[in-house]
Design a protein around this motif. Structure first.
Motif, PDB file in Angstrom:
ATOM      1  N   GLN A  55       0.925  -1.158   0.098  1.00  0.00           N
ATOM      2  CA  GLN A  55      -0.142  -0.326   0.017  1.00  0.00           C
ATOM      3  C   GLN A  55       0.837   1.114  -0.083  1.00  0.00           C
ATOM      4  OE1 GLN A  55      -2.485  -0.566   3.473  1.00  0.00           O
ATOM      5  NE2 GLN A  55      -3.885  -2.068   2.361  1.00  0.00           N
ATOM      6  N   ASP A  89      -8.382  -0.806  -4.373  1.00  0.00           N
ATOM      7  CA  ASP A  89      -9.479  -1.042  -3.678  1.00  0.00           C
ATOM      8  C   ASP A  89      -9.546  -0.555  -2.218  1.00  0.00           C
ATOM      9  OD1 ASP A  89     -10.628  -1.715  -5.943  1.00  0.00           O
ATOM     10  OD2 ASP A  89     -11.013  -3.718  -5.481  1.00  0.00           O
ATOM     11  N   ARG A  90      -8.721  -1.385  -1.682  1.00  0.00           N
ATOM     12  CA  ARG A  90      -8.426  -0.993  -0.019  1.00  0.00           C
ATOM     13  C   ARG A  90      -8.044   0.324   0.265  1.00  0.00           C
ATOM     14  NH1 ARG A  90      -7.123  -6.362  -0.529  1.00  0.00           N
ATOM     15  NH2 ARG A  90      -5.011  -5.903  -1.123  1.00  0.00           N
ATOM     16  N   SER A  92      -8.753   2.975  -1.745  1.00  0.00           N
ATOM     17  CA  SER A  92      -9.970   3.888  -1.923  1.00  0.00           C
ATOM     18  C   SER A  92     -11.054   3.662  -0.784  1.00  0.00           C
ATOM     19  CB  SER A  92     -10.568   3.212  -3.181  1.00  0.00           C
ATOM     20  OG  SER A  92     -11.812   3.749  -3.547  1.00  0.00           O
ATOM     21  N   LEU A  93     -11.184   2.559  -0.239  1.00  0.00           N
ATOM     22  CA  LEU A  93     -11.909   2.372   1.159  1.00  0.00           C
ATOM     23  C   LEU A  93     -11.778   3.368   2.102  1.00  0.00           C
ATOM     24  CD1 LEU A  93     -12.784  -1.525   0.926  1.00  0.00           C
ATOM     25  CD2 LEU A  93     -14.382   0.505   0.366  1.00  0.00           C
ATOM     26  N   ARG A  94     -10.451   3.504   2.212  1.00  0.00           N
ATOM     27  CA  ARG A  94      -9.960   4.235   3.398  1.00  0.00           C
ATOM     28  C   ARG A  94      -9.659   5.732   3.026  1.00  0.00           C
ATOM     29  NH1 ARG A  94      -4.669   1.258   5.542  1.00  0.00           N
ATOM     30  NH2 ARG A  94      -4.852   2.789   7.324  1.00  0.00           N
ATOM     31  N   GLY A  95     -10.084   6.102   1.933  1.00  0.00           N
ATOM     32  CA  GLY A  95     -10.163   7.343   1.424  1.00  0.00           C
ATOM     33  C   GLY A  95      -8.880   8.101   1.106  1.00  0.00           C
ATOM     34  N   THR A  98      -8.682   7.958  -5.023  1.00  0.00           N
ATOM     35  CA  THR A  98     -10.008   7.948  -5.963  1.00  0.00           C
ATOM     36  C   THR A  98      -9.576   7.561  -7.394  1.00  0.00           C
ATOM     37  OG1 THR A  98     -11.857   9.209  -6.349  1.00  0.00           O
ATOM     38  CG2 THR A  98      -9.842  10.112  -6.629  1.00  0.00           C
TER      39      THR A  98
END
Length: 155
Positions: A55, A89-90, A92-95, A98
């Motif tokens: 990440q 995806d992970r 993005s889920l954490r903001g 985008t």
């Protein structure tokens, strides 16, 4: 590596393979794996926001190159398409990232850092510099430069 193992490694002759002996402690893959385990332990104990190495690599590369397609990002950090999709995806889920339509190609989506993602990445890069220093701490300055240059050549 325990100090006794280091002594065994130092005693191994460079011609062990020619002598028909296989010494695990003298093998590049084994040594890289053990070193990576040590580095991962240091990384996970210090990195902000619970970011994994993968990440962090994605965030740092986006910070460096700006918005890019998910596939291109994966290639830049040496991940296959399925793995980079999960990472994005992970994040993005954490903001932290985008995905928006790529202005240069409507068929593609460009991944980019959010404002929060940029802030986290800047903080994480400062921590990552300390992590690198801690990983390389057993080496002299010259040895650090050498090992990084040699690993770069191998990669």
């Amino acid at each position: 590596m325990p100090s006794g193992d280091k002594a065994k490694l130092a005693a191994v002759s460079p011609d062990a393979a020619n002598e028909g002996r296989y010494v695990l402690d003298a093998q590049i893959g084994f040594l890289l794996r053990v070193t990576m385990q040590r580095h991962t332990s240091i990384f996970m104990s210090q990195m902000v926001e619970g970011l994994t190495q993968t990440q962090f690599a994605a965030l740092a590369k986006l910070y460096e190159v700006g918005p890019c397609s998910q596939n291109h990002l994966g290639r830049l950090i040496y991940l296959d398409a399925a793995t980079i999709k999960g990472v994005v995806d992970r994040l993005s889920l954490r903001g932290f990232v985008t995905a928006a339509n790529d202005p240069n190609d409507r068929r593609r989506r460009a991944v980019e850092l959010t404002k929060r993602g940029q802030q986290v990445t800047e903080q994480a890069m400062q921590v990552a510099a300390r992590i690198t220093a801690d990983t390389l701490a057993p080496l002299t300055a010259d040895e650090r430069r050498q090992v990084l240059a040699l690993l770069d050549r191998l990669s």
